[in-house]
Write an enzyme that holds these catalytic residues in place. Structure first.
Site, PDB file in Angstrom:
ATOM      1  N   PHE A  14       0.840  -1.188   0.000  1.00  0.00           N
ATOM      2  CA  PHE A  14       0.000   0.000   0.000  1.00  0.00           C
ATOM      3  C   PHE A  14       0.880   1.245   0.000  1.00  0.00           C
ATOM      4  CE2 PHE A  14      -3.055   3.084   1.771  1.00  0.00           C
ATOM      5  CZ  PHE A  14      -4.067   2.900   0.840  1.00  0.00           C
ATOM      6  N   TYR A  19     -10.742  -0.657  10.833  1.00  0.00           N
ATOM      7  CA  TYR A  19     -11.964  -0.134  10.206  1.00  0.00           C
ATOM      8  C   TYR A  19     -12.409  -0.944   8.993  1.00  0.00           C
ATOM      9  CZ  TYR A  19      -8.378   2.192   7.350  1.00  0.00           C
ATOM     10  OH  TYR A  19      -7.286   2.453   6.555  1.00  0.00           O
ATOM     11  N   LYS A  20     -11.626  -1.922   8.573  1.00  0.00           N
ATOM     12  CA  LYS A  20     -12.007  -2.746   7.428  1.00  0.00           C
ATOM     13  C   LYS A  20     -12.801  -3.963   7.922  1.00  0.00           C
ATOM     14  CE  LYS A  20      -7.795  -1.360   4.914  1.00  0.00           C
ATOM     15  NZ  LYS A  20      -8.361  -0.441   3.912  1.00  0.00           N
ATOM     16  N   ARG A  29     -12.755  -3.606  -7.227  1.00  0.00           N
ATOM     17  CA  ARG A  29     -12.607  -4.512  -6.087  1.00  0.00           C
ATOM     18  C   ARG A  29     -13.975  -4.842  -5.482  1.00  0.00           C
ATOM     19  NH1 ARG A  29      -8.475  -2.349  -1.719  1.00  0.00           N
ATOM     20  NH2 ARG A  29     -10.251  -0.976  -1.327  1.00  0.00           N
ATOM     21  N   ASP A  87       2.243  -5.892   7.302  1.00  0.00           N
ATOM     22  CA  ASP A  87       1.032  -5.080   7.347  1.00  0.00           C
ATOM     23  C   ASP A  87      -0.153  -6.030   7.178  1.00  0.00           C
ATOM     24  OD1 ASP A  87      -1.208  -3.486   6.741  1.00  0.00           O
ATOM     25  OD2 ASP A  87      -0.001  -1.940   5.777  1.00  0.00           O
TER      26      ASP A  87
END
Length: 400
Positions: free
Chosen positions: A116, A212-213, A359, A187
């Site tokens: 990322f 938060y995912k 996605r 990560d």
């Protein structure tokens, strides 16, 4: 504690608008119904009635470690090895800084082009700040293993690629890295809550992730940092904040790090955000992550099969092999952004990543077979009818 059946029991525990098929939980998880009550209780009963006393009486001060232990179960970490707070960017910065200090004679940080961007930005910033001649070396994801060598200081990668869903073999890469004297930083942004993780079993050195995912803690929810217990008393706290001091309320003018994972605290804990996270973890405490993973793979296979049968124009970029993918399905298409806008207008919410990736997150706690099949119907409608070419779907929003 009674276990919850994935989807059959858990779907009703989330708020989702009628007519919406939510396939973007890999960006922002859906709202657990218990969040509003939990946060309101913290606001009214704790903050409202206890005021500053709540740091002690309501356990606010110890919350980052307590919540860290709850997350530890989901990532295969030892008790007392996970600290919650701050953002993922800060946590990967802390991890990388500590890892580099453990390998001072080496100057290469090895990462891949699927990492990322913020992880890479933080590495670039840290390297510039240190000014010790480090170099960030990027290779293709499939070249990571061959690129490990005795000149590499730190292996610094995301387990699951945010665009394609490609998954690295954590156990294999960590073992090879250690054999060459390389420290590892993982990560877990697209791993925690999506698939079983075994940090202790893999002997990972450091790891960080967001909540938060897949963990459904809400926008701006705090991140977490893992430090292997055998490193925790010697890992340097590059961000030497007040809360990470050995005696913060002695108010010494010089910094002395706390013992263990406590030294990785930085600023004041985000109490309200962690209350939302705890409400979500109440669900996760009753869910088997292996069942979540099994359902995810079945649903991913179903979406792949349906889209390839109906929409051959879309190119699958997610690995088919179960062991090589995370919990999303991604397709490449030149008009991908407009397609996604047309789908969102029809109630199928996924997202887009430049230059051409659509996605679709598979979150089995609240997505089932019926939603996947309905989404496939609407994807086919938008593609076959070239609905995406309409002008209103060409307008690019600030957040894609």
């Amino acid at each position: 504690m009674t276990k919850l059946r994935v989807y059959d029991d858990t779907r009703a525990l989330f708020q989702l608008p009628d007519g919406v098929i939510y396939l973007d939980g890999n960006s922002l998880g859906a709202l657990p119904l218990g969040v509003a009550e939990r946060v309101n209780r913290v606001i009214m009963a704790e903050w409202g009635n206890e005021l500053i006393r709540a740091w002690n009486t309501a356990g606010w001060y110890v919350q980052p470690r307590h919540v860290g232990d709850r997350i530890a179960r989901l990532i295969g970490a030892e008790a007392g090895s996970v600290m919650v707070g701050d953002t993922l960017s800060l946590k990967v910065y802390q991890a990388l800084a500590a890892a580099l200090d453990m390998n001072v004679s080496r100057k290469i940080v090895l990462s891949d082009t699927g990492n990322f961007p913020t992880d890479l930005y933080m590495a670039e910033g840290l390297i510039a700040t240190l000014g010790r001649g480090h170099q960030l070396r990027l290779v293709a994801p499939e070249e990571i293993e061959a690129s490990l060598s005795e000149e590499v200081a730190v292996l610094y990668i995301t387990e699951v690629d945010y665009r394609t869903g490609r998954r690295h073999d954590m156990a294999k890469l960590t073992a090879k890295a250690h054999a060459l004297g390389v420290v590892t930083v993982w990560d877990l942004a697209h791993s925690a809550g999506a698939l079983p993780v075994d940090l202790a079993g893999c002997r990972a050195d450091f790891a960080a992730g967001c909540t938060y995912k897949y963990l459904n803690a809400g926008p701006g929810a705090p991140a977490f940092l893992y430090v292997a217990p055998h490193h925790s008393d010697r890992a340097r706290a590059a961000l030497s904040g007040w809360m990470g001091h050995a005696k913060p309320f002695a108010f010494d003018l010089g910094y002395a790090p706390a013992g263990g994972i406590e030294r990785m605290r930085v600023g004041t804990p985000p109490v309200l955000a962690m209350a939302a996270l705890e409400a979500s973890l109440d669900i996760w405490d009753r869910v088997d992550i292996a069942e979540v993973r099994a359902r995810s793979l079945v649903l991913g296979d179903l979406l792949i099969a349906e889209i390839e049968r109906r929409c051959p124009q879309l190119k699958l970029v997610t690995p088919r092999a179960h062991e090589r993918r995370g919990s999303q399905v991604s397709f490449a298409f030149e008009g991908g952004y407009a397609v996604m806008q047309a789908l969102i207008a029809r109630g199928v919410i996924g997202d887009f990543r430049a230059p051409d990736i659509m996605r679709f997150g598979i979150t089995p706690l609240y997505v089932g077979e019926a939603e996947v099949l309905k989404a496939a119907d609407l994807i086919e409608e938008v593609i076959a009818g070239e609905v995406w070419r309409q002008s209103e779907y060409q307008v690019v929003n600030a957040v894609t």
